[in-house]
Design a protein around this motif. Structure first.
Motif: not given
Length: 84
Positions: A15-19, A26-30, A43-46, A55-58
């Motif tokens: 996942t990618v988190e930004f303000e 929170l955006a979920e990566a493919k 991940v495409s961000l606005p 960036i977080k890995g689970f």
């Protein structure tokens, strides 16, 4: 767009988190397998998304196993497990 390599197969979700506007987004990566034991994430961000990105890995149990803060828009997004 952000992207990177997953360098450890234990990482099953990114996942990618930004303000955003007054709250974190929170955006979920493919994840895409691009070869034997080679996985990339993207991940495409606005256009309104700005650094820093978290960036977080689970793992497959949903447990956070690694994270990385990106402060450089030209940085690398490779994900490896943290040493414990």
């Amino acid at each position: 767009m952000l992207f990177g390599h997953i360098l450890d197969p234990a990482i099953q979700r990114v996942t990618v988190e930004f303000e955003g506007n007054e709250k974190p987004v929170l955006a979920e990566a493919k994840l895409v397998e691009v070869g034997p034991e080679s996985i990339i994430w993207f991940v495409s961000l606005p256009s309104s998304a700005t650094i820093p990105y978290e960036i977080k890995g689970f793992n497959d149990k949903g447990e956070l196993v690694t994270h990385k803060q990106m402060d450089d828009p030209n940085g690398m997004g490779s994900m490896v497990l943290e040493e414990r």
